[in-house]
Design a protein around this motif. Structure first.
Motif, PDB file in Angstrom:
ATOM      1  N   ASN A  97     -13.915  27.071 -22.518  1.00 20.32           N
ATOM      2  CA  ASN A  97     -12.727  26.677 -21.779  1.00 20.32           C
ATOM      3  C   ASN A  97     -13.011  25.367 -21.049  1.00 20.32           C
ATOM      4  O   ASN A  97     -14.131  24.844 -21.091  1.00 20.32           O
ATOM      5  N   GLU A  98     -12.008  24.834 -20.347  1.00 20.10           N
ATOM      6  CA  GLU A  98     -12.163  23.533 -19.711  1.00 20.10           C
ATOM      7  C   GLU A  98     -13.210  23.543 -18.601  1.00 20.10           C
ATOM      8  O   GLU A  98     -13.805  22.501 -18.292  1.00 20.10           O
ATOM      9  N   LEU A 146     -14.510  22.973 -27.246  1.00 24.22           N
ATOM     10  CA  LEU A 146     -13.428  23.528 -26.435  1.00 24.22           C
ATOM     11  C   LEU A 146     -12.358  24.135 -27.340  1.00 24.22           C
ATOM     12  O   LEU A 146     -12.166  23.697 -28.479  1.00 24.22           O
ATOM     13  N   ALA A 198      -7.868  24.586 -24.100  1.00 22.10           N
ATOM     14  CA  ALA A 198      -8.750  24.001 -23.090  1.00 22.10           C
ATOM     15  C   ALA A 198      -8.833  22.489 -23.249  1.00 22.10           C
ATOM     16  O   ALA A 198      -8.793  21.753 -22.260  1.00 22.10           O
TER      17      ALA A 198
END
Length: 266
Positions: free
Chosen positions: A139-140, A178, A182
């Motif tokens: 995820n980010e 990612l 994300a």
């Protein structure tokens, strides 16, 4: 004038955050219809509308990131949100440095229809390849400092007209592992400081020049770009996982081919 302003602001708002190159779309009205440049004031207006749209859509995230960043700045320790905020700041640096050092050269030598057409095609294919090879497992918040710097360098590449800031940062995010969501969210969040700084630079130049503000066109530009950009962000995030990037890649290839055809006939 109003029709021109509405259409150009609509194009800017819809394409600023899609991986399809806003510059490729903005060159079409001038090439096909012979429309004049709307000027720096209008350019500032449509970017302000886009900035307000992304700030409004991610308002909760922006407030949380800003608060966490401030706490970390005052020595209150790091959280996942503060680390993401610092990563976004780091990702902003390459584009700012490149813009200051190379902006005039790029404007003088690369802002042509042929460069835009070829960049639209080449970076579209790169996006397709990145999506095909992506692991999509982070995820980010897991981008990290290295990932943020790579994403920032990718964002700096968007100074080349036709690249698409959204497209190249989405490409880099996918290459870093990612997920699509994300990568897109990081791209949207990192657009905020870049649009803000670029718009402030343009606005300061506008004020220094003493230019008369075309307020009707400016007001239309802000409103239309805000509404269209807000709708674009919402639809893009909702459709990205279902559609993937292939429709945008195919669109870029078609757009690049159209631009080449138009330029060849010119």
């Amino acid at each position: 004038m109003e029709v021109h302003a509405i259409l150009l602001a609509l194009i800017q708002g819809l394409t600023e955050f899609l991986p399809v190159s806003s510059s490729a779309h903005l060159v079409l009205p001038s090439v096909l219809l012979g429309w004049p440049d709307q000027g720096m004031a209008f350019d500032v207006a449509v970017h302000l509308g886009s900035l307000l749209a992304v700030l409004y859509y991610f308002r909760r995230e922006v407030v949380t990131l800003a608060q966490s960043w401030w706490v970390s700045l005052r020595g209150g320790g790091h959280s996942a949100e503060s680390k993401l905020a610092w990563c976004i700041i780091l990702a902003t640096v390459p584009a700012c440095v490149a813009g200051l050092l190379l902006g005039d050269l790029i404007g003088a030598y690369l802002r042509s229809g042929w460069v835009i057409a070829m960049a639209t095609i080449v970076f579209g294919l790169l996006l397709w390849w990145a999506d095909r090879m992506a692991r999509q497992c982070k995820n980010e918040y897991q981008a990290g400092w290295r990932g943020a710097l790579i994403l920032g360098c990718a964002q700096a590449l968007a100074l080349i007209p036709g690249t698409s800031r959204s497209g190249i940062t989405l490409t880099a995010g996918l290459m870093l592992g990612l997920t699509r969501q994300a990568a897109a969210r990081f791209s949207f969040l990192m657009s905020i400081p870049v649009i803000l700084l670029a718009g402030s630079h343009q606005a300061s130049g506008l004020v220094a020049s003493g230019a008369v503000m075309p307020w009707p066109a400016v007001s239309l530009g802000v409103l239309v770009s805000f509404a269209s950009a807000l709708a674009c962000i919402h639809l893009f995030l909702n459709l990205l996982n279902r559609l993937g990037v292939l429709p945008f890649v195919l669109y870029r290839l078609a757009l690049g081919a159209v631009l080449i055809g138009v330029l060849t006939q010119a």
